[in-house]
Design an enzyme around this catalytic site. Structure first.
Site, PDB file in Angstrom:
ATOM      1  N   GLU A  16       6.038   2.777  -1.318  1.00  0.00           N
ATOM      2  CA  GLU A  16       7.235   2.064  -1.343  1.00  0.00           C
ATOM      3  C   GLU A  16       7.947   1.903  -2.441  1.00  0.00           C
ATOM      4  O   GLU A  16       9.098   2.052  -2.414  1.00  0.00           O
ATOM      5  CB  GLU A  16       6.885   0.663  -0.708  1.00  0.00           C
ATOM      6  CG  GLU A  16       6.439   0.795   0.497  1.00  0.00           C
ATOM      7  CD  GLU A  16       5.616  -0.404   1.255  1.00  0.00           C
ATOM      8  OE1 GLU A  16       4.768  -0.386   2.184  1.00  0.00           O
ATOM      9  OE2 GLU A  16       5.188  -1.567   0.382  1.00  0.00           O
ATOM     10  N   GLU A  65       9.046  -9.017   1.304  1.00  0.00           N
ATOM     11  CA  GLU A  65       8.134  -8.257   1.254  1.00  0.00           C
ATOM     12  C   GLU A  65       8.603  -6.877   1.882  1.00  0.00           C
ATOM     13  O   GLU A  65       9.003  -6.824   3.141  1.00  0.00           O
ATOM     14  CB  GLU A  65       6.923  -8.788   2.208  1.00  0.00           C
ATOM     15  CG  GLU A  65       5.533  -7.772   2.273  1.00  0.00           C
ATOM     16  CD  GLU A  65       5.045  -7.778   0.648  1.00  0.00           C
ATOM     17  OE1 GLU A  65       5.735  -8.319  -0.144  1.00  0.00           O
ATOM     18  OE2 GLU A  65       4.373  -6.859   0.474  1.00  0.00           O
ATOM     19  N   ASP A 121       0.176  -7.570   2.190  1.00  0.00           N
ATOM     20  CA  ASP A 121       0.915  -9.024   2.309  1.00  0.00           C
ATOM     21  C   ASP A 121       0.353 -10.377   2.006  1.00  0.00           C
ATOM     22  O   ASP A 121       0.787 -10.970   1.483  1.00  0.00           O
ATOM     23  CB  ASP A 121       1.018  -9.322   4.286  1.00  0.00           C
ATOM     24  CG  ASP A 121       1.450  -7.943   4.774  1.00  0.00           C
ATOM     25  OD1 ASP A 121       2.207  -7.194   4.396  1.00  0.00           O
ATOM     26  OD2 ASP A 121       1.316  -7.806   6.007  1.00  0.00           O
TER      27      ASP A 121
HETATM   28  N1  LIG Z   1     -10.632  -2.357  -0.415  1.00  0.00           N
HETATM   29  C1  LIG Z   1      -9.712  -3.166  -0.958  1.00  0.00           C
HETATM   30  N2  LIG Z   1      -9.930  -4.302  -1.852  1.00  0.00           N
HETATM   31  C2  LIG Z   1      -8.984  -4.800  -2.585  1.00  0.00           C
HETATM   32  N3  LIG Z   1      -7.746  -4.473  -2.259  1.00  0.00           N
HETATM   33  C3  LIG Z   1      -7.217  -3.583  -1.420  1.00  0.00           C
HETATM   34  C4  LIG Z   1      -8.271  -2.871  -0.807  1.00  0.00           C
HETATM   35  N4  LIG Z   1      -7.732  -1.836  -0.068  1.00  0.00           N
HETATM   36  C5  LIG Z   1      -6.396  -1.867  -0.281  1.00  0.00           C
HETATM   37  N5  LIG Z   1      -6.158  -2.952  -1.109  1.00  0.00           N
HETATM   38  C6  LIG Z   1      -4.848  -3.377  -1.500  1.00  0.00           C
HETATM   39  O1  LIG Z   1      -4.085  -3.592  -0.596  1.00  0.00           O
HETATM   40  C7  LIG Z   1      -3.016  -2.927  -0.740  1.00  0.00           C
HETATM   41  C8  LIG Z   1      -2.077  -2.552   0.544  1.00  0.00           C
HETATM   42  O2  LIG Z   1      -0.819  -2.932   0.841  1.00  0.00           O
HETATM   43  P1  LIG Z   1       0.083  -2.251   1.715  1.00  0.00           P
HETATM   44  O3  LIG Z   1       0.092  -0.592   1.734  1.00  0.00           O
HETATM   45  O4  LIG Z   1       1.311  -2.848   1.518  1.00  0.00           O
HETATM   46  O5  LIG Z   1      -0.653  -2.752   3.112  1.00  0.00           O
HETATM   47  P2  LIG Z   1      -0.273  -3.779   4.168  1.00  0.00           P
HETATM   48  O6  LIG Z   1       1.304  -3.640   4.088  1.00  0.00           O
HETATM   49  O7  LIG Z   1      -0.882  -3.457   5.181  1.00  0.00           O
HETATM   50  O8  LIG Z   1      -0.491  -5.145   3.770  1.00  0.00           O
HETATM   51  C9  LIG Z   1      -3.071  -2.196  -1.616  1.00  0.00           C
HETATM   52  O9  LIG Z   1      -1.852  -1.883  -2.660  1.00  0.00           O
HETATM   53  C10 LIG Z   1      -4.001  -2.531  -2.503  1.00  0.00           C
HETATM   54  O10 LIG Z   1      -3.868  -3.307  -3.540  1.00  0.00           O
HETATM   55  O1  LIG Z   2       7.268  -3.118  11.509  1.00  0.00           O
HETATM   56  P1  LIG Z   2       6.537  -4.276  12.302  1.00  0.00           P
HETATM   57  O2  LIG Z   2       6.390  -3.598  13.659  1.00  0.00           O
HETATM   58  O3  LIG Z   2       6.968  -5.532  12.152  1.00  0.00           O
HETATM   59  O4  LIG Z   2       4.769  -3.929  11.897  1.00  0.00           O
HETATM   60  C1  LIG Z   2       4.418  -4.554  10.468  1.00  0.00           C
HETATM   61  C2  LIG Z   2       3.001  -3.962  10.606  1.00  0.00           C
HETATM   62  O5  LIG Z   2       2.842  -4.201   9.105  1.00  0.00           O
HETATM   63  C3  LIG Z   2       1.533  -5.296   9.101  1.00  0.00           C
HETATM   64  O6  LIG Z   2       2.429  -6.596   9.004  1.00  0.00           O
HETATM   65  C4  LIG Z   2       0.918  -4.979   7.550  1.00  0.00           C
HETATM   66  O7  LIG Z   2       1.655  -4.972   6.386  1.00  0.00           O
HETATM   67  C5  LIG Z   2       0.832  -5.217  10.247  1.00  0.00           C
HETATM   68  O8  LIG Z   2       0.249  -6.342  10.787  1.00  0.00           O
HETATM   69  C6  LIG Z   2       2.011  -4.870  11.256  1.00  0.00           C
HETATM   70  O9  LIG Z   2       1.496  -3.912  12.388  1.00  0.00           O
HETATM   71 MG   LIG Z   3       2.865  -3.900   2.865  1.00  0.00          MG
END
Ligand SMILES: Nc1ncnc2c1ncn2[C@@H]1O[C@H](COP(=O)(O)OP(=O)(O)O)[C@@H](O)[C@H]1O
Ligand SMILES: O=P(O)(O)OC[C@H]1O[C@](O)(CO)[C@@H](O)[C@@H]1O
Ligand SMILES: [Mg+2]
Length: 491
Positions: free
Chosen positions: A313, A282, A471
Site C-alpha cells: 500500500e 486505515e 487492522d
Molecule cells: N504470521 C504473522 N505474525 C505476526 N504478524 C503478521 C503475520 N502475518 C502478517 N502479519 C502482519 O500483518 C500485516 C498484514 O497487514 P495487511 O496486509 O494490511 O492485512 P489486513 O488488511 O488483512 O489486516 C503485515 O504487514 C504483518 O505486519
Molecule cells: O473493502 P471491504 O469490502 O470493506 O473489505 C475489507 C476487507 O479488509 C479486511 O477488513 C481486512 O483488512 C477484511 O476483513 C475485509 O474483508
Molecule cells: Mg490492511
C-alpha cells in the site's frame, strides 16, 4: 539492541500501554464492516477450481491483470498472482455471480467479523477501551451479530431527533442485508500445479474478494451526520476506513466528489466540538488509481493525523502521488527495498501533512512522526511494541477476547528476518549520517524534520488467519498513541 534487550523493551512497552489505556475516553470507528467467509485452501483445492475453467482464459487474465472480478477466470488469475508472490490483495466484485460460484465450488471454513471498522471496533471493545462508538452505514441484523456484545461498544441511532447510543443489535436496520467477502487464505509452502508451472507459496497471506453491492455507500444518514459533533466530544480519536469502496460514478448520478465531500465533512463535524480529536485512516488496497489518488489528496491530506498501511500500500500510494520509481523500489524484491520503504514513508508523511505514518511489514514496523506530534519518541516506541504484541496474540490465538489475551503475544519470538532487514536500514542511515548506531539500536531516530521509529516485530510461524492482522496492528498502535497523549495531558 539484541533480541533479549528487545524482549525486555517489549515488556516495558506492554506495561506502559496497559497502565495508560484506561485514560482514553473513547474512539469513534466508521465505516466498513462485513462478514468474512474464510477459506484456507489446501493441496489440490486450486487445481480442482482450475479444472472448472478454461486454462487459456486464466492465462490471458493473468497477463491482463484484472482489477475487478467479473468471472471465475479473473478470480483464479488474481489468486495465482497473489499466491506466487505471497502478497496480500483485495479485489472488488460488483455482481453476486462470483460469490455464487465460490459457494458452489468451495466450502468456507469459518465466517467472522470483517472490514476494518468491524474488526477494529471489536478489538478495541475487547481491549476494555472505555467507549467505542461504531458507525456502519449498512448495519444489518446479521452483521450486528458479529459485533461483540459489550456495554463499551455502541452504535448511534437517532430517534425523534435525539441521538441514542445502542448495542449494534438494537441499532441495526432490519431491512438491510449483510455484505459478505470471500477471503482465500494460503499458507507458505503450499504447492500448486498450474499448466506447465508449479507455484510454491513463499509466505502465508490472503486474497480478498470484496463484494460491492450497489447499496454500499461510504456515507452517513443526515441525522447521524448532524449529531457527529456530539459524538466527537466524547472521544479522543477516530479511526476511519472503507473509503476504498467509493466509486467514480453511481447509478443515481452521484459521483465520487459527493462522497469525498461528505467524508471530509464528517471529519469536520467530529472536529467541530473537539478540535483536538486525532484522526487515523486505515489504508488498504485500492485498485482504482483515480480513487486512490482522490482519497489521499482530498481526504487524507490536511484532514487526517495518522495513517496505517502495509508495504504494498505504501508503493501504491507513492505511485499515484508521482513517485513511481520509489514505488517500484519498494515492491521489487531487492536488497534496498527496506531503504525505499523508509524513504517512501518519509515522503508520505510530508506530502500528506500527517503527524504519524505507521507502515507494518512482516518482521518489522517503520513509523515516521512529525515534530509537532504531542507525544515523545519513547511513547511512540511503546505503542509500536504494544501493537506487535497484540498482532502476535491475534495471529496465535485467532482473536483477542480480552486485554489479558494480548499478553500471549509476548511469548512469540521476535523475527530474526525482521532484525536482519532493519540492520540493512540501520547501515544505510548511519552511512548517510542520519543517525548514530546507538540511537538506531534503540529504535528511535530524531532528525530535524521528523522522528523515525523502527522495531523488529514478533511473527507467528503458523497464524490461525492472516486477514485483519494489519487492522489489529494499526488500531492497537493508535489506541496506544491516544493513551500516551492522555497520560501526558494528565501529568
Ligand atoms: N504470521 C504473522 N505474525 C505476526 N504478524 C503478521 C503475520 N502475518 C502478517 N502479519 C502482519 O500483518 C500485516 C498484514 O497487514 P495487511 O496486509 O494490511 O492485512 P489486513 O488488511 O488483512 O489486516 C503485515 O504487514 C504483518 O505486519
Ligand atoms: O473493502 P471491504 O469490502 O470493506 O473489505 C475489507 C476487507 O479488509 C479486511 O477488513 C481486512 O483488512 C477484511 O476483513 C475485509 O474483508
Ligand atoms: Mg490492511
Amino acid at each position: 539492541m539484541d533480541i533479549s534487550e528487545w524482549d525486555k523493551r517489549y515488556i516495558e512497552g506492554y506495561e506502559s500501554v496497559a497502565r495508560n489505556i484506561p485514560c482514553v475516553n473513547g474512539i469513534f470507528v466508521a465505516y466498513n464492516s462485513n462478514v468474512d467467509a474464510i477459506k484456507h485452501i489446501g493441496p489440490g483445492d486450486v487445481e480442482n477450481l482450475l479444472r472448472k475453467v478454461d486454462a487459456d482464459i486464466v492465462q490471458q487474465r493473468i497477463y491482463s491483470y484484472p482489477r475487478q472480478i467479473d468471472s471465475p477466470a479473473d478470480f483464479l488469475a488474481r489468486l495465482l498472482i497473489a499466491m506466487k508472490d505471497g502478497k496480500a490483495a483485495e479485489i472488488p466484485t460488483y455482481s453476486t455471480d462470483i460469490h455464487e460460484w465460490l459457494t458452489d465450488n468451495l466450502v468456507f471454513d469459518e465466517a467472522r467479523m470483517g472490514g476494518q471498522a468491524g474488526i477494529i471496533s471489536n478489538l478495541l471493545a475487547n481491549m476494555d477501551l472505555n467507549n467505542v462508538i461504531a458507525y456502519i452505514p449498512w448495519l444489518s441484523p446479521e452483521q450486528a451479530d458479529y459485533f461483540v456484545s459489550s456495554p463499551n461498544l455502541l452504535h448511534p441511532f437517532v430517534r425523534e431527533g435525539r441521538m441514542e447510543l445502542l448495542p449494534p443489535a438494537e441499532a441495526c436496520n432490519p431491512d438491510y442485508k449483510a455484505k459478505v467477502n470471500w477471503i482465500i487464505e494460503f499458507n507458505k509452502g503450499l504447492s500448486v500445479k498450474y499448466a506447465e508451472d508449479r507455484i510454491i507459496v513463499p509466505r502465508n497471506n490472503r486474497l480478498i474478494i470484496s463484494s460491492r453491492p450497489p447499496w454500499v455507500r461510504i456515507d452517513m444518514s443526515d441525522e447521524v451526520y448532524e449529531h457527529l459533533p456530539e459524538m466527537g466530544k466524547t472521544v479522543d480519536g477516530a479511526i476511519l476506513s472503507g473509503y476504498q469502496m467509493i466509486k467514480e460514478e453511481y447509478e443515481d448520478g452521484k459521483t465520487y466528489r459527493d462522497y469525498i465531500a461528505r467524508a471530509v465533512g464528517a471529519i469536520g463535524q467530529l472536529k467541530k466540538a473537539n478540535p483536538d480529536i486525532c484522526i487515523h485512516v486505515e489504508f488498504t488496497s485500492i485498485q482504482n488509481k483515480f480513487i486512490r489518488s482522490a482519497i489521499l489528496n482530498d481526504i487524507v491530506r490536511n484532514h487526517v493525523h495518522s495513517l496505517g498501511l502495509d508495504t504494498v500500500e505504501v508503493a501504491n500510494a507513492l505511485n499515484v502521488l508521482g513517485y513511481e520509481e520509489l514505488a517500484y523500489s519498494v515492491i521489487k524484491k531487492e536488497e534496498d527495498a527496506i531503504v525505499a520503504l523508509y524513504e517512501g514513508a518519509v515522503r508520505l508523511l510530508h506530502e500528506l501533512k500527517l503527524q504519524r505514518i505507521h507502515v507494518h511489514s512482516l518482521g518489522f514496523y517503520i513509523c515516521v512522526v512529525s515534530k509537532d506530534c504531542p507525544i515523545d519518541v519513547e511513547q511512540h516506541l511503546d505503542s509500536l511494541l504494544f501493537a506487535s504484541t497484540t498482532a502476535a496474540a491475534r495471529a496465535l490465538q485467532g482473536g483477542i477476547n480480552s486485554f489479558e489475551d494480548i499478553k500471549a503475544g509476548l511469548d512469540v519470538p521476535i523475527s530474526t528476518q525482521g532484525m536482519d532487514q532493519i540492520d540493512k536500514l540501520g547501515a544505510y542511515l548511519i552511512r548517510q549520517g542520519k543517525c548514530n548506531l546507538e540511537d538506531f539500536e534503540k529504535g528511535c531516530i530524531c532528525t530535524r524534520n521528523h522522528d523515525v521509529l523502527i522495531i523488529p516485530t514478533r511473527v507467528v510461524d503458523h497464524p490461525v488467519d492472516t486477514v485483519g492482522i494489519g487492522d489489529t496492528i494499526s488500531a492497537s498502535a493508535f489506541a496506544a498513541v491516544l493513551a500516551g497523549m492522555c497520560s501526558t495531558r494528565e501529568d
